[in-house]
Design a protein around this motif. Structure first.
Motif, PDB file in Angstrom:
ATOM      1  N   VAL A  28      13.010   9.144  -0.084  1.00  0.00           N
ATOM      2  CA  VAL A  28      12.780   7.795  -0.580  1.00  0.00           C
ATOM      3  C   VAL A  28      12.449   6.843   0.557  1.00  0.00           C
ATOM      4  CG1 VAL A  28      13.820   5.844  -1.763  1.00  0.00           C
ATOM      5  CG2 VAL A  28      14.254   8.158  -2.568  1.00  0.00           C
ATOM      6  N   HIS A  29      13.370   6.712   1.485  1.00  0.00           N
ATOM      7  CA  HIS A  29      13.192   5.695   2.528  1.00  0.00           C
ATOM      8  C   HIS A  29      12.044   6.001   3.480  1.00  0.00           C
ATOM      9  CE1 HIS A  29      16.786   3.076   1.917  1.00  0.00           C
ATOM     10  NE2 HIS A  29      17.149   4.126   1.198  1.00  0.00           N
ATOM     11  N   ALA A  30      12.004   7.241   3.979  1.00  0.00           N
ATOM     12  CA  ALA A  30      10.975   7.565   4.965  1.00  0.00           C
ATOM     13  C   ALA A  30       9.622   7.784   4.296  1.00  0.00           C
ATOM     14  CB  ALA A  30      11.381   8.807   5.753  1.00  0.00           C
ATOM     15  N   LEU A  31       9.613   8.598   3.267  1.00  0.00           N
ATOM     16  CA  LEU A  31       8.352   9.009   2.651  1.00  0.00           C
ATOM     17  C   LEU A  31       7.548   7.822   2.134  1.00  0.00           C
ATOM     18  CD1 LEU A  31       6.972  11.679   2.143  1.00  0.00           C
ATOM     19  CD2 LEU A  31       7.924  11.705  -0.140  1.00  0.00           C
ATOM     20  N   ARG A  32       8.230   6.890   1.508  1.00  0.00           N
ATOM     21  CA  ARG A  32       7.559   5.735   0.924  1.00  0.00           C
ATOM     22  C   ARG A  32       6.736   4.989   1.968  1.00  0.00           C
ATOM     23  NH1 ARG A  32       5.325   2.294  -0.831  1.00  0.00           N
ATOM     24  NH2 ARG A  32       5.736   0.771  -2.471  1.00  0.00           N
ATOM     25  N   ASN A  33       7.267   4.891   3.181  1.00  0.00           N
ATOM     26  CA  ASN A  33       6.534   4.192   4.230  1.00  0.00           C
ATOM     27  C   ASN A  33       5.485   5.079   4.885  1.00  0.00           C
ATOM     28  OD1 ASN A  33       7.827   1.419   4.708  1.00  0.00           O
ATOM     29  ND2 ASN A  33       9.567   2.776   4.461  1.00  0.00           N
ATOM     30  N   ALA A  34       5.784   6.364   4.994  1.00  0.00           N
ATOM     31  CA  ALA A  34       4.814   7.275   5.614  1.00  0.00           C
ATOM     32  C   ALA A  34       3.585   7.421   4.727  1.00  0.00           C
ATOM     33  CB  ALA A  34       5.453   8.642   5.850  1.00  0.00           C
ATOM     34  N   MET A  35       3.774   7.289   3.428  1.00  0.00           N
ATOM     35  CA  MET A  35       2.659   7.476   2.500  1.00  0.00           C
ATOM     36  C   MET A  35       1.566   6.429   2.673  1.00  0.00           C
ATOM     37  SD  MET A  35       2.481  10.065   0.717  1.00  0.00           S
ATOM     38  CE  MET A  35       3.202  11.003   2.037  1.00  0.00           C
ATOM     39  N   ILE A  36       1.915   5.288   3.214  1.00  0.00           N
ATOM     40  CA  ILE A  36       0.913   4.230   3.320  1.00  0.00           C
ATOM     41  C   ILE A  36      -0.271   4.665   4.187  1.00  0.00           C
ATOM     42  CG2 ILE A  36       0.483   1.859   4.039  1.00  0.00           C
ATOM     43  CD1 ILE A  36       3.354   1.213   3.283  1.00  0.00           C
ATOM     44  N   PRO A  37      -0.060   5.096   5.424  1.00  0.00           N
ATOM     45  CA  PRO A  37      -1.229   5.575   6.174  1.00  0.00           C
ATOM     46  C   PRO A  37      -1.792   6.878   5.616  1.00  0.00           C
ATOM     47  CG  PRO A  37       0.775   5.880   7.465  1.00  0.00           C
ATOM     48  CD  PRO A  37       1.152   5.071   6.271  1.00  0.00           C
ATOM     49  N   VAL A  38      -0.945   7.705   5.000  1.00  0.00           N
ATOM     50  CA  VAL A  38      -1.438   8.990   4.490  1.00  0.00           C
ATOM     51  C   VAL A  38      -2.410   8.783   3.339  1.00  0.00           C
ATOM     52  CG1 VAL A  38      -0.768  11.099   3.288  1.00  0.00           C
ATOM     53  CG2 VAL A  38       0.519  10.352   5.256  1.00  0.00           C
ATOM     54  N   ILE A  39      -2.073   7.848   2.435  1.00  0.00           N
ATOM     55  CA  ILE A  39      -2.977   7.597   1.308  1.00  0.00           C
ATOM     56  C   ILE A  39      -4.315   7.082   1.815  1.00  0.00           C
ATOM     57  CG2 ILE A  39      -3.344   6.064  -0.655  1.00  0.00           C
ATOM     58  CD1 ILE A  39      -0.546   6.548  -1.496  1.00  0.00           C
ATOM     59  N   THR A  40      -4.282   6.257   2.857  1.00  0.00           N
ATOM     60  CA  THR A  40      -5.527   5.801   3.456  1.00  0.00           C
ATOM     61  C   THR A  40      -6.328   6.995   3.968  1.00  0.00           C
ATOM     62  OG1 THR A  40      -4.300   3.884   4.209  1.00  0.00           O
ATOM     63  CG2 THR A  40      -6.500   4.185   5.092  1.00  0.00           C
ATOM     64  N   THR A  41      -5.656   7.919   4.630  1.00  0.00           N
ATOM     65  CA  THR A  41      -6.342   9.107   5.140  1.00  0.00           C
ATOM     66  C   THR A  41      -6.977   9.889   4.002  1.00  0.00           C
ATOM     67  OG1 THR A  41      -4.699   9.293   6.885  1.00  0.00           O
ATOM     68  CG2 THR A  41      -6.064  11.205   6.479  1.00  0.00           C
ATOM     69  N   ILE A  42      -6.197  10.097   2.933  1.00  0.00           N
ATOM     70  CA  ILE A  42      -6.726  10.861   1.799  1.00  0.00           C
ATOM     71  C   ILE A  42      -7.983  10.191   1.269  1.00  0.00           C
ATOM     72  CG2 ILE A  42      -6.269  11.644  -0.533  1.00  0.00           C
ATOM     73  CD1 ILE A  42      -3.349  11.866   0.183  1.00  0.00           C
ATOM     74  N   GLY A  43      -7.922   8.878   1.138  1.00  0.00           N
ATOM     75  CA  GLY A  43      -9.084   8.158   0.641  1.00  0.00           C
ATOM     76  C   GLY A  43     -10.292   8.305   1.537  1.00  0.00           C
ATOM     77  N   LEU A  44     -10.067   8.211   2.830  1.00  0.00           N
ATOM     78  CA  LEU A  44     -11.184   8.328   3.758  1.00  0.00           C
ATOM     79  C   LEU A  44     -11.770   9.727   3.753  1.00  0.00           C
ATOM     80  CD1 LEU A  44      -9.903   6.209   6.744  1.00  0.00           C
ATOM     81  CD2 LEU A  44     -11.671   5.625   5.112  1.00  0.00           C
ATOM     82  N   GLN A  45     -10.927  10.717   3.497  1.00  0.00           N
ATOM     83  CA  GLN A  45     -11.424  12.092   3.466  1.00  0.00           C
ATOM     84  C   GLN A  45     -12.428  12.287   2.345  1.00  0.00           C
ATOM     85  OE1 GLN A  45     -10.900  14.857   5.557  1.00  0.00           O
ATOM     86  NE2 GLN A  45     -10.298  13.092   6.759  1.00  0.00           N
ATOM     87  N   ILE A  46     -12.295  11.477   1.294  1.00  0.00           N
ATOM     88  CA  ILE A  46     -13.242  11.588   0.182  1.00  0.00           C
ATOM     89  C   ILE A  46     -14.650  11.311   0.687  1.00  0.00           C
ATOM     90  CG2 ILE A  46     -13.903  10.640  -2.051  1.00  0.00           C
ATOM     91  CD1 ILE A  46     -11.021  10.145  -2.633  1.00  0.00           C
TER      92      ILE A  46
END
Lengths: 279, 335, 304
Positions: free
Chosen positions: B250-268
């Motif tokens: 909960v605590h760590a993942l929620r914040n780590a996901m922010i740059p990760v989702i950006t990465t996923i989007g850029l990979q598109i």
């Protein structure tokens, strides 16, 4: 019997350039309802020793002690699950950077209600009521609005109040405050300290206050431990320490206070403290 | 938040204009007579040349031509293919779903595998899982995917015979094109075995296309998690006596996901480049293969417009990624 | 505990400082076993490329009409003269692979050189002067970045005509924005530092400030990006070769070799496997090195 009793605590860190000893064989004990101040400059290991007790150090740290007991229970032999029943409930801690210590992705309400629901088993409604109550006790204005706020929307002082509210939520018997006012505005510092002392009295908790500010020590502590480079230099009750410091380092610290300045040059620690210190 | 969205949209305009300029200039920098290139004719008489010139608008000054070009774009007129004689936009819309289907499958695979691997590698930092998974990720990142696809074809289609070599569905099946997505259409058709055939055709290309995004996402997730786990607020969560699973999940993942989702989007956006190679190898009838074929067939209207459409698409995707970032990052979402 | 009296400050010469920095860098780099392995393979690759004429058993373009699609020496039907077999027109695979190393390294160096020099200059100009210079340059970079890299390179090659040189130029143009952006960001953060103001007050001119004062401190991320671009260049040029747009047959470039091999994938696995493997190993080695470089430069960055 002391509430918290630590004997010969040593903490070593494995670094790229070898092993580094942050805490070197110190003894600390706190009695019920007592206010203990741990004083020292940066790097004296005062935070590390308390973090070791809380189990908040990274895996690169090796912690050894002859004794580490809380309320007669051996903390060294406890399982992780047992320790988690202590930490966050009976022993709580607040830190130096209040805004960074709160999760930026959740509201402060969520973060305090989390403690109430998971640690104290409250329902959502109960937790919300108690959270508002706690916010009032720590002096946060308009708690109904603030409870939905995010940490970055609040000031440092307010965030520290939230931290304190979270720390007293479970009615702890020991609160460790690691330089709670160092990162705050001077005007707010006094408010937070006064709040801490008031809560300490109201709840009857033991309080370990880690600081580098001798002025704070004078105003708040019952007993003082002076640390330097990981070792304990002196331990005494607050009056004795200020009136008749035994250790040359303590004397140096007191002399370096601006209030004690005479003549045209501020004394520094190195003026007093040249000798090799034994053991 | 509104200001954030507006500034992002505003920023798009000059970039979009730049893209149109590039597409517009493309034909004009090619060696040869642009009129003939765009008309696809050779050895014409001077009268025919003048006729074509007027028809295509090449007799007007360049600036006017550019604005005419823009005007036509706004009406959806992207010119006609020299090979099929059909409007480029129509062909694009026909082939586009194939690429989207492939791309979506690829990014789903990449995310569903990459994120958990990255999180686990971060939690067990320095363990054999960490080292092996990150080394594998690096291998995947270094892989020439056209070769990787060929290898998989050799193994799974040639030696094992499990998967087909090319196309989207077995030639045995024919059904109307409803959505353009073979998976959906085959289900809708109700024909026995059609869906299974569609799936078996989709598996290998998706895996090949997913390889590089998977590697990038795994590595990014790991480093984002490591950075977050060292933050003060994670320490606070532990100090509050929160169980480790909650601290991480909960605590760590929620914040780590922010740059990760950006990465996923850029990979598109990056997927488009990979799609070109993947579609070529698997003869997948999508936009990538269409572009390659058009370039080698000198179907310049298609190349020019295809370039424009694809770039515009990537731009839109990147804009959506930016907006999503603004939404999930509470520091931008609130005040 | 030791004396707290201050120790005398030792002044080191510039050369000694540089040597020490290098030693420290090597200390951190060495700890990453993958990076060292990558470096070893890379050096091996360079040696192979340099000594190709000595190492290759045959001429890479020589077609042996009596030895078409011969399997590798250890398989049935293979011959020891052709250790890794031959391709569809009877050329020795091993020799072609060895000479292919020359092409791949050459491509990597040229592409990175062009993209680096161009991108750094643009980034310096944008970051240093700011204002409309910055806006114009960055907008152009954004337009380039809006296109998928391979697609843009393909179209550029279509414009310029297929061939190795044009492929390299096309790829270099596509990579430039990465260097430009990186340089610009580093320059802009360095410009805020006091030493730049100090140098300017001391009378340093623009050119001198840009190149001798600011740039050396932005090197670390540029070096890491350069290794990444090197490996990407090898991959992308192989991709272009595979699509028929890069090096043209009979050039023994690894990607081009794969294009020619495509129709034989089910009949002659060695024609497909070995060139791809060569690409993979080379790119992997460079990426491992790049990872190690990034980790080794990072603690130094934080230190300084």
């Amino acid at each position: 019997m002391a509430l918290l009793n630590i004997k010969n605590l040593t903490v070593k860190f494995a670094t790229a350039t070898g092993s580094f000893t942050a805490v070197d064989g110190i003894d600390v004990h706190v009695d019920r309802g007592e206010v203990l101040a741990i004083v020292g400059e940066s790097g004296s290991g005062k935070s590390v020793s308390m973090l070791a007790v809380m189990g908040l150090l990274p895996d690169t740290a090796t912690i050894t002690a002859d004794e580490m007991t809380y309320d007669g229970r051996d903390m060294l032999k406890m399982s992780k699950a047992e320790k988690r029943k202590l930490i966050g409930r009976e022993i709580t801690m607040i830190f130096q950077e209040p805004v960074a210590s709160l999760n930026p992705s959740f509201t402060v309400g969520f973060q305090i209600e989390e403690v109430l629901r998971l640690n104290l088993g409250m329902s959502r409604h109960e937790a919300r009521e108690k959270a508002l109550d706690l916010f009032r006790s720590v002096g946060i204005p308009e708690p109904e609005d603030k409870i939905k706020a995010y940490p970055h929307q609040m000031s440092g002082g307010q965030c520290q109040r939230v931290m304190i509210a979270m720390a007293i939520a479970s009615n702890p018997r020991l609160l460790i405050a690691d330089e709670p006012t160092t990162a705050l505005d001077v005007t707010i510092q006094k408010q937070i300290l006064d709040l801490l002392m008031k809560l300490q009295e109201d709840y009857g908790m033991a309080l370990i206050l880690i600081t580098h500010d001798m002025g704070v020590v004078a105003e708040t502590a019952d007993r003082v431990v002076v640390q330097y480079k990981g070792k304990k230099m002196e331990e005494a009750d607050v009056l004795s320490l200020f009136e008749a410091p035994q250790n040359p380092y303590t004397r140096a610290l007191l002399a370096a206070l601006p209030e004690h300045a005479t003549g045209d040059r501020l004394p520094t620690v190195s003026d007093f403290f040249h000798q090799e210190v034994a053991g | 938040m509104v200001r954030f969205i507006l500034s992002k949209l505003l920023y798009l305009v000059p970039t979009f204009l730049g893209i149109t300029i590039v597409a517009f200039s493309f034909v004009r920098i090619l060696p040869g007579d642009p009129v003939l290139l765009m008309a696809g004719e050779r050895g014409v008489t001077p009268e025919r040349h003048a006729e074509l010139s007027a028809q295509l608008g090449y007799d007007k000054p360049v600036v006017v031509q550019y604005f005419d070009f823009l005007g036509r774009l706004m009406h959806g007129d992207f010119g006609n293919s020299l090979v099929t004689k059909k409007p480029v936009l129509t062909e694009f819309m026909t082939l586009f779903p194939a690429t989207v289907e492939l791309g979506l499958c690829a990014i789903i695979i990449a995310t569903l595998v990459g994120v958990p691997v990255g999180v686990l590698a971060a939690i067990k930092r320095g363990s054999w899982f960490d080292q092996i998974s990150m080394t594998t990720a690096l291998v995947g990142f270094s892989m020439p995917i056209f070769w990787w696809g060929l290898l998989l074809i050799i193994f799974f289609s040639g030696i094992l015979g499990w998967t087909p070599v090319s196309g989207r569905i077995s030639l045995l099946y024919y059904f109307p094109n409803v959505t353009g997505f073979m998976l959906i259409d085959s289900l809708l058709s109700g024909q026995k075995g059609a869906f299974a055939s569609a799936v078996s055709h989709l598996i290998l290309p998706s895996i090949v296309l997913a390889t590089i995004p998977l590697a990038v996402i795994a590595r990014q997730t790991r480093s984002a998690m490591l950075e977050v786990m060292g933050e003060d607020y994670v320490r606070t969560a532990r100090a509050k006596g929160m169980p480790p699973r909650r601290v991480i999940g909960v605590h760590a993942l929620r914040n780590a996901m922010i740059p990760v989702i950006t990465t996923i989007g850029l990979q598109i956006g990056v997927l488009m480049a990979g799609a070109i190679l993947t579609e070529t190898i698997f003869s997948w009838p999508g936009i990538g293969k269409w572009m390659i074929d058009s370039i080698s067939r000198r179907d310049y209207p298609v190349v020019q417009s295809g370039l424009l459409l694809i770039a515009a698409l990537v731009m839109v995707v990147n804009l959506l990624v930016d907006l999503t970032y603004g939404l999930i990052n509470p520091r931008i979402r609130n005040k | 505990m030791s004396d707290i009296a201050p120790t005398p400050v030792v002044r080191l010469s510039d050369a000694a400082i540089r040597r020490r920095m290098l030693a420290e860098f090597w200390f951190y780099f060495r700890q990453n076993r993958g990076a060292v392995a990558g470096l070893a393979v890379f050096i091996l690759l360079v040696l192979i490329a340099v000594f190709a004429p000595l190492l290759a058993p045959h001429d890479p373009t020589m077609q042996y009409r009596d030895a078409l699609l011969v399997p590798p020496a250890w398989q049935e039907g293979g011959r020891t003269t052709f250790l890794l077999g031959t391709d569809a027109v009877g050329r020795d695979m091993l020799s072609r692979l060895i000479y292919g190393a020359q092409y791949s390294l050459f491509i990597g160096v040229v592409v990175v050189a062009i993209a680096l020099v161009g991108g750094v200059i643009l980034g310096l100009l944008a970051g240093y002067f700011g204002g409309w210079v910055d806006t114009v340059i960055m907008r152009v970079m954004d337009v380039i970045l809006a296109f998928p890299s391979l697609l843009l390179a393909l179209v550029l090659v279509a414009v310029l005509g297929p061939g190795l040189t044009n492929a390299m130029i096309a790829i270099a143009i596509v990579y430039q924005p990465h260097f430009a952006r990186l340089t610009r960001a580093a320059v802009m953060s360095e410009m805020k530092r006091e030493y730049v103001t100090a140098a300017r007050v001391a009378g340093a001119g623009n050119l001198r400030l840009m190149f001798r004062t600011v740039l050396p401190n932005c090197l670390a991320p540029l070096i890491v990006q350069a290794t990444l671009s090197f490996s990407s260049a090898v991959l992308d040029s192989a991709a272009l070769g595979f699509l028929g747009m890069g090096a043209q047959p009979p050039t023994p470039e690894w990607g081009t070799m794969l294009a020619e091999a495509r129709e034989f994938i089910l009949r002659a696995w060695w024609v497909v496997t070995f060139p791809g493997l060569a690409i993979l190993i080379s790119v992997l080695a460079i990426n491992l090195m790049g990872d190690g470089l990034r980790d080794a430069l990072d603690p130094k960055l934080k230190r300084s």
